[in-house]
Design an enzyme around this catalytic site. Structure first.
Site, PDB file in Angstrom:
ATOM      1  CD  GLU A  12     -43.618 -11.110  36.472  1.00  0.00           C
ATOM      2  OE1 GLU A  12     -43.159 -10.127  36.697  1.00  0.00           O
ATOM      3  OE2 GLU A  12     -44.815 -11.011  36.123  1.00  0.00           O
ATOM      4  CD  GLU A  57     -44.667  -9.611  30.021  1.00  0.00           C
ATOM      5  OE1 GLU A  57     -44.053  -9.728  30.779  1.00  0.00           O
ATOM      6  OE2 GLU A  57     -45.597  -8.686  29.762  1.00  0.00           O
ATOM      7  CG  ASN A 110     -46.849  -5.247  33.278  1.00  0.00           C
ATOM      8  OD1 ASN A 110     -47.245  -5.805  34.396  1.00  0.00           O
ATOM      9  ND2 ASN A 110     -45.841  -4.269  33.494  1.00  0.00           N
ATOM     10  CE1 TYR A 124     -38.466  -9.408  37.510  1.00  0.00           C
ATOM     11  CE2 TYR A 124     -40.653  -8.296  38.555  1.00  0.00           C
ATOM     12  CZ  TYR A 124     -39.928  -9.118  37.666  1.00  0.00           C
ATOM     13  OH  TYR A 124     -40.591  -9.692  36.832  1.00  0.00           O
ATOM     14  CD  GLU A 140     -46.309  -6.919  38.319  1.00  0.00           C
ATOM     15  OE1 GLU A 140     -46.321  -6.080  37.865  1.00  0.00           O
ATOM     16  OE2 GLU A 140     -45.152  -7.778  38.685  1.00  0.00           O
TER      17      GLU A 140
HETATM   18  O1  AHR Z   1     -40.949  -9.331  33.717  1.00  0.00           O
HETATM   19  C1  AHR Z   1     -41.138  -7.924  33.292  1.00  0.00           C
HETATM   20  C2  AHR Z   1     -42.542  -7.191  34.014  1.00  0.00           C
HETATM   21  O2  AHR Z   1     -42.314  -6.979  35.444  1.00  0.00           O
HETATM   22  C3  AHR Z   1     -43.837  -8.002  34.155  1.00  0.00           C
HETATM   23  O3  AHR Z   1     -44.282  -7.949  32.811  1.00  0.00           O
HETATM   24  C4  AHR Z   1     -44.597  -7.704  35.022  1.00  0.00           C
HETATM   25  O4  AHR Z   1     -45.459  -8.465  35.427  1.00  0.00           O
HETATM   26  C5  AHR Z   1     -43.670  -7.215  35.937  1.00  0.00           C
HETATM   27  O5  AHR Z   1     -43.915  -5.815  36.570  1.00  0.00           O
END
Ligand code: AHR
Length: 502
Positions: free
Chosen positions: A293, A28, A73, A245, A174
């Site tokens: 992700e 990113e 993002n 995550y 997202e």
């Molecule tokens: O990977 C970091 C961020 O986590 C990404 O930009 C977003 O998609 C997610 O919230």
């Protein structure tokens, strides 16, 4: 006490063929992932394009099969046109997602040049925050159309005669998150994804499209979002995304391990929702899942980690330092992913370098492997073929969030083309070793053990640092094959990989 675990694997019983796209990562425009990560003109190892060769070499060693780009993002405010053409003409803009200044010195064609050098498939995303179907169709025409039209000729004029031929596309990022630039309701996003998907497939029918699922399983709109979005764009998309995550907020290894179980529920729930949408249509179409992700991420999560004062260029953001327990949890997630190979067809470890990355760099200095590098590299190296459906007999331990969960997490993959069988095994007991026996049925009696490694450390909090990569795999001391019976003793808190061949 020594724990016992026994596993039956049979060549005739498979989950599905493992899609190698499961082992992707993510780049990113954020922090030092691009600038100071994969791209750093002036670095001692930089080539003529400004690509850091030390990072490129580590990327090849890590072995991702697909890389998602350019966000995240960041995507939701990105104008792709800013990142193509002569560098001196590219505008410098504010990036509202990460409160940074984006120079646009790296863009689509630089990424494509880098990814071809790395011999990895690209996964692109179109901005459905500030923009929509019009931008998406033009961008796809720029990337994939052979020539003779405004946008394809523009690409050619930028020095790229051959189309980039990018197959895998994400429709936004997202879009349910209030933090997202121009977040949408499920209804708004579903319609946008439907129309964007429609025109993108008209431009290039060979593309595969992913609709945004919830940005995490804990979102208040989770599940209803997936249903409404898919109910709207079911015909246009091929995948729905998941983001997961894993956190260790209470500093409790048992609860941390249970984050892996949450991923298993998440995958099965989203598959069920997609099938419920299919059922309302009496459709045989199966929407597949893209975990585009995922990672461990909880330390570099404070306000200072996501935003620096002012509008700096490529500030250090989300520079999570991974420890040994993070590597174990990440290995557990990889096992869950492989065991869901029938529905999970792509995955992106977020991200590749510096930003919650398996690779760390010093700007102007060296690059090194974080702890999580190793289970991921093991999976990309040995995770090939058909995932075997296992019968696992193991002891359990109690967790507050998921109840009793197994000490042993394991996956086995058989590659009919090469005769290779790989067994991944995570012992989640922190104080007991485990005698593991695997009955490998239907593979003949001539199995040979070709490689066996373990990742173990007495200290769950141990980390790798520049010049001191203490967490790394070692030869496994206690593994053997006798006919079709494979046995090994797994150390407490250890990630183990065994490679056998028929
Ligand atoms: O990977 C970091 C961020 O986590 C990404 O930009 C977003 O998609 C997610 O919230």
């Amino acid at each position: 006490m020594t724990l016992k675990a026994s596993v039956i694997a049979d060549r005739d019983f498979i989950v599905d063929k493992l899609d190698r796209r499961l082992f992707g990562t993510f780049v990113e425009h954020m922090g030092r992932c691009v600038y100071g990560g994969i791209y750093e003109p002036g670095h001692a190892t930089a080539d003529e394009h400004g690509f850091r060769q030390d990072v490129l070499e580590l990327t090849k060693e890590l072995g991702p099969t697909i890389v998602r780009y350019p966000g995240g993002n960041f995507l939701s405010g990105y104008d792709w046109e800013d990142g193509v053409g002569p560098k001196e003409n590219r505008p410098v803009k504010l990036d509202l997602a990460w409160h940074s200044t984006e120079t646009n010195q790296f863009g689509t064609n630089e990424f494509m040049t880098w990814i071809r050098k790395a011999d990895i498939e690209p996964m692109f995303a179109v901005n459905l925050g500030t923009r929509g179907p019009d931008e998406a169709r033009h961008f796809l025409e720029y990337c994939n159309h052979p020539g003779g039209t405004y946008y394809s000729d523009l690409r050619i004029s930028h020095g790229f005669k051959e189309p980039h031929d990018i197959k895998f596309w994400c429709l936004g990022n997202e879009m349910d998150g209030p933090w997202q630039i121009c977040a949408k309701t499920a209804h708004e996003y579903g319609r946008l994804a439907q129309e964007t998907g429609k025109v993108m497939k008209w431009v290039d029918p060979s593309v595969e499209l992913t609709a945004c699922g919830s940005s995490q399983r804990l979102m208040p709109t989770y599940a209803r979002w997936e249903y409404e979005v898919l109910d709207t764009c079911f015909e246009q998309v091929d995948y729905i995304s998941l983001h997961h995550y894993m956190r260790n907020d209470g500093n409790d290894i048992k609860e941390f391990f249970a984050e892996v179980e949450a991923l298993d529920y998440f995958i099965k729930e989203v598959a069920a929702i997609a099938d419920a949408v299919a059922a309302t249509r009496r459709s045989k179409k199966r929407i597949m899942l893209s975990l585009d992700e995922w990672n461990v991420w909880y330390k570099a999560h404070g306000p200072d980690d996501v935003k620096k004062p002012g509008w700096p260029e490529a500030p250090p953001l989300l520079e999570e330092i991974y420890n040994f327990e993070d590597a174990l949890v990440l290995g557990g997630a990889l096992i869950v992913m492989m065991n869901n190979a029938d529905r999970l067809k792509a995955g992106c470890l977020a991200q590749l370098v510096n930003v919650i990355g398996p690779i760390m760099t010093e700007t102007g200095g060296p690059a090194w492997r974080q702890t999580i590098f190793h289970p991921f590299a093991d999976a990309t190296k040995y995770g090939r073929g058909e995932v075997l459906r296992l019968k696992v007999d193991t002891t359990t331990f109690e967790t507050k969030s998921q109840g009793a969960i197994p000490h042993l997490l394991t996956a086995a993959v058989f590659d009919p083309e090469t005769g290779a069988v790989s067994v991944f095994a995570l012992n989640r007991s922190t104080d007991e070793e485990m005698n593991l026996s695997v009955d490998l049925r239907g593979l003949g009696a001539g199995l040979k053990l070709e490689a066996a490694t373990e990742l173990h450390h007495a200290d769950l909090k141990a980390v790798n640092t520049k010049g001191a990569e203490t967490i790394r795999p070692a030869a496994h001391p206690a593994a053997k094959i006798d006919g079709q019976q494979f046995t090994a003793t797994l150390k407490p808190q250890s990630w183990n990989v065994f490679s056998l061949r028929v």
